[in-house]
Write a protein that holds these residues in place. Structure first.
Motif, PDB file in Angstrom:
ATOM      1  N   VAL A  74       1.017  -1.136   0.073  1.00  0.00           N
ATOM      2  CA  VAL A  74      -0.128  -0.098  -0.033  1.00  0.00           C
ATOM      3  C   VAL A  74       1.029   1.219   0.169  1.00  0.00           C
ATOM      4  O   VAL A  74       1.644   1.416   1.046  1.00  0.00           O
ATOM      5  CB  VAL A  74      -1.006  -0.073   1.041  1.00  0.00           C
ATOM      6  CG1 VAL A  74      -1.772   1.295   1.191  1.00  0.00           C
ATOM      7  CG2 VAL A  74      -1.582  -1.214   1.101  1.00  0.00           C
ATOM      8  N   ARG A  76       0.902   5.116   0.009  1.00  0.00           N
ATOM      9  CA  ARG A  76      -0.028   6.239   0.675  1.00  0.00           C
ATOM     10  C   ARG A  76       0.437   7.460  -0.010  1.00  0.00           C
ATOM     11  O   ARG A  76       1.821   8.026  -0.062  1.00  0.00           O
ATOM     12  CB  ARG A  76       0.363   6.437   2.197  1.00  0.00           C
ATOM     13  CG  ARG A  76      -0.760   7.433   2.849  1.00  0.00           C
ATOM     14  CD  ARG A  76      -2.010   6.971   2.816  1.00  0.00           C
ATOM     15  NE  ARG A  76      -3.172   7.739   3.544  1.00  0.00           N
ATOM     16  CZ  ARG A  76      -3.272   7.824   4.882  1.00  0.00           C
ATOM     17  NH1 ARG A  76      -2.749   7.152   5.486  1.00  0.00           N
ATOM     18  NH2 ARG A  76      -4.203   8.899   5.177  1.00  0.00           N
ATOM     19  N   VAL A  85      -5.854   0.218  -7.942  1.00  0.00           N
ATOM     20  CA  VAL A  85      -5.611  -1.232  -7.148  1.00  0.00           C
ATOM     21  C   VAL A  85      -5.485  -2.193  -8.126  1.00  0.00           C
ATOM     22  O   VAL A  85      -6.132  -2.065  -9.619  1.00  0.00           O
ATOM     23  CB  VAL A  85      -7.110  -1.565  -6.510  1.00  0.00           C
ATOM     24  CG1 VAL A  85      -6.836  -2.875  -5.908  1.00  0.00           C
ATOM     25  CG2 VAL A  85      -7.428  -0.701  -5.369  1.00  0.00           C
ATOM     26  N   TRP A 158     -14.501  -0.530  -3.865  1.00  0.00           N
ATOM     27  CA  TRP A 158     -13.943  -1.729  -3.386  1.00  0.00           C
ATOM     28  C   TRP A 158     -14.781  -2.892  -2.983  1.00  0.00           C
ATOM     29  O   TRP A 158     -14.227  -4.034  -3.303  1.00  0.00           O
ATOM     30  CB  TRP A 158     -13.188  -1.247  -2.046  1.00  0.00           C
ATOM     31  CG  TRP A 158     -12.371  -2.555  -1.382  1.00  0.00           C
ATOM     32  CD1 TRP A 158     -12.908  -3.188  -0.065  1.00  0.00           C
ATOM     33  CD2 TRP A 158     -11.029  -2.963  -1.790  1.00  0.00           C
ATOM     34  NE1 TRP A 158     -12.027  -4.131   0.073  1.00  0.00           N
ATOM     35  CE2 TRP A 158     -11.077  -4.118  -0.656  1.00  0.00           C
ATOM     36  CE3 TRP A 158     -10.319  -2.546  -2.823  1.00  0.00           C
ATOM     37  CZ2 TRP A 158      -9.783  -4.854  -0.619  1.00  0.00           C
ATOM     38  CZ3 TRP A 158      -9.080  -3.442  -2.583  1.00  0.00           C
ATOM     39  CH2 TRP A 158      -8.883  -4.537  -1.537  1.00  0.00           C
ATOM     40  N   ILE A 247      -2.025  -1.445  -3.826  1.00  0.00           N
ATOM     41  CA  ILE A 247      -2.839  -0.227  -3.754  1.00  0.00           C
ATOM     42  C   ILE A 247      -2.106   1.175  -3.570  1.00  0.00           C
ATOM     43  O   ILE A 247      -1.090   1.238  -2.766  1.00  0.00           O
ATOM     44  CB  ILE A 247      -3.795  -0.209  -2.529  1.00  0.00           C
ATOM     45  CG1 ILE A 247      -4.587  -1.672  -2.585  1.00  0.00           C
ATOM     46  CG2 ILE A 247      -4.803   0.820  -2.658  1.00  0.00           C
ATOM     47  CD1 ILE A 247      -5.629  -1.937  -1.654  1.00  0.00           C
ATOM     48  N   PRO A 253      -3.488   2.149   5.319  1.00  0.00           N
ATOM     49  CA  PRO A 253      -2.957   0.907   5.374  1.00  0.00           C
ATOM     50  C   PRO A 253      -3.694  -0.149   6.274  1.00  0.00           C
ATOM     51  O   PRO A 253      -3.998  -1.388   6.119  1.00  0.00           O
ATOM     52  CB  PRO A 253      -1.755   0.806   5.459  1.00  0.00           C
ATOM     53  CG  PRO A 253      -1.062   2.084   5.155  1.00  0.00           C
ATOM     54  CD  PRO A 253      -2.242   3.155   5.477  1.00  0.00           C
ATOM     55  N   ILE A 256      -7.187  -1.013   5.444  1.00  0.00           N
ATOM     56  CA  ILE A 256      -7.003  -2.037   3.973  1.00  0.00           C
ATOM     57  C   ILE A 256      -6.854  -3.179   4.663  1.00  0.00           C
ATOM     58  O   ILE A 256      -7.422  -4.074   4.174  1.00  0.00           O
ATOM     59  CB  ILE A 256      -5.991  -1.556   3.074  1.00  0.00           C
ATOM     60  CG1 ILE A 256      -6.234  -0.314   2.599  1.00  0.00           C
ATOM     61  CG2 ILE A 256      -5.637  -2.782   1.930  1.00  0.00           C
ATOM     62  CD1 ILE A 256      -7.521  -0.321   1.538  1.00  0.00           C
TER      63      ILE A 256
END
Length: 472
Positions: A74, A76, A85, A158, A247, A253, A256
């Motif tokens: 992930v 950021r 994604v 998602w 992602i 995170p 997720i």
């Protein structure tokens, strides 16, 4: 809306893109990045410090964790308004056989049309309303189910993406439509010279190699598949040990991770062990001519190249870039033998580079191109040549990293076939370390034993020109 796109090794090189490339590179050189840390080139020692600082900052943006065997990255990007994604399937052509080639690409195509909780009409209505894009693509080394959404609509997007990945319906009607569309496209490939040249190239370059199992399949292999085949393949492939999730966007995170524990984390782990395909080996130069009544001859020559994991890939990129510019200058500008001559280097686990040209006088064009290879092999380049190439890469690299989708694909490519995602952060630093001696060495090592394929008039081709130089 951005979407994840693979560096698909098998896609055709379009003439328009080829002929514009040198012009674009000239424009690239004119761009100034004075505000960026990488643009500080006056003091090498200070620049090294800058590189390390930027690398450390970029690495700190990436969170890496494991969910029941599923590796997750992930990245950021605060304040980013989009999220990209990618659910990557390891293996590529290694997963396929001649009989089911293309099944992975077809599976992703049909899966993205409808899922258990989101039938086709509902999915299309919701994704269209949100501006969300879900799709799939495949390459020789891996495939991906991708999603791009706005940050505001990420949560609902998602949910849809997760249901598509885990619970596709593989509706027979949708399957038949996708199958017919893909088969028609594959059959039409032989009608377009550049696409057909790529088909010929694959048969010559990948004989006896897993890459001969085309990721997009053949008309015959795709036609033989059924919706039940896709269901069985999906069940087999959906194991966490076979998957990688990446992602990129302004997402948390920890959040997720919680969502993954409730979804992908429930998949079976499996015992898949990644296997890199064997390197390609060309023992001698060859030329295969396919007759076709065309106004010009289409030519592509291929030589083996280092994989992304090899230290040789960095001087090879420099060498290929210099060769591309010289070929354009000598073949098009000075002699006007071709509108779109090119030299290329791909990004594959079992890698190749090569030459491309369309010319009425293919013999003269190829002779000039081989002479340029010989020059690189025997005449040392200057450090200024390398500096110019690095300037090109510096600018084009950042231009290519502007989207979250591009950054997700970069992380995935290095994680899957490049020795780990952290290697994506040191690309420019390692490029800076290339010397003129390195360029000459890799040119001598790799740009030899070239396998040529020609589509055109056999009576116009002198095979001794194609096989008499560059390594023989």
């Amino acid at each position: 809306m951005e979407s994840i796109k693979l560096n698909t090794a098998s896609q055709s090189f379009l003439p328009t893109a080829r002929c514009l490339l040198p012009t674009l590179l000239c424009l690239v050189l004119a761009v100034s990045f004075s505000a960026g840390a990488f643009a500080q080139t006056a003091k090498p020692s200070a620049q090294g410090t800058d590189f390390q600082s930027v690398i450390a900052r970029q690495a700190s943006l990436v969170t890496e964790f494991d969910i029941n065997g599923l590796k997750v990255l992930v990245k950021r990007r605060e304040a980013s308004q989009t999220v990209a994604v990618g659910l990557y399937i390891r293996g590529g052509s290694e997963n396929l056989t001649a009989g089911n080639a293309g099944i992975e690409a077809l599976m992703l195509d049909v899966a993205s049309e409808a899922s258990t909780s989101f039938p086709r009409e509902r999915m299309r209505k919701e994704t269209s309303h949100m501006g969300t894009v879900i799709g799939g693509s495949s390459s020789y080394d891996y495939s991906v189910l991708s999603m791009a959404s706005t940050r505001a609509n990420f949560d609902r997007s998602w949910e849809i993406f997760t249901d598509v990945a885990l619970h596709p319906t593989f509706d027979k009607t949708e399957f038949q439509l996708a199958q017919s569309r893909i088969v028609a496209g594959l059959r039409q490939a032989a009608d377009e010279p550049d696409s057909y040249l790529q088909l010929l190239q694959e048969k010559v370059a990948y004989v006896g190699h897993p890459y001969l199992n085309k990721p997009e399949g053949t008309p015959e292999s795709i036609s033989s598949l059924t919706a039940d085949d896709l269901r069985a393949y999906h069940q087999k492939i959906m194991q966490t040990s076979r998957l990688l999730l990446v992602i990129v966007g302004d997402v948390d995170p920890a959040t997720i991770k919680t969502r993954l524990n409730a979804s992908f984390g429930k998949l079976p782990r499996g015992d898949y062990k990644p296997q890199m395909p064997p390197p390609l080996a060309f023992a001698a130069s060859t030329v295969d001519v396919t007759s076709r009544d065309l106004p010009t001859n289409y030519v592509e020559g291929m030589f083996t190249a280092p994989p992304v994991t090899s230290p040789d890939i960095y001087p090879m990129r420099v060498a290929s870039s210099i060769l591309r510019d010289r070929v354009f200058e000598e073949v098009r500008v000075k002699r006007n033998l071709s509108y779109a001559p090119d030299a290329f280097l791909r990004n594959q686990s079992a890698n190749i580079g090569g030459l491309y040209v369309t010319a009425v006088d293919a013999n003269q064009a190829v002779r000039v191109m081989l002479n340029e290879i010989s020059r690189l092999q025997h005449e040392p380049i200057s450090q200024d040549d390398i500096t110019a190439v690095i300037a090109q890469f510096l600018t084009s690299y950042y231009m290519g990293q502007e989207t979250n989708a591009a950054q997700a694909n970069e992380l995935a490519q290095y994680e899957l076939i490049g020795g780990g995602w952290r290697n994506s952060l040191v690309f420019l630093e390692r490029l800076r370390a290339v010397t003129p001696a390195d360029v000459q060495r890799v040119t001598q090592k790799y740009m030899r034993n070239i396998r040529f394929v020609v589509l055109g008039n056999p009576n116009q081709i002198d095979k001794t020109v194609f096989t008499g130089q560059a390594g023989n």
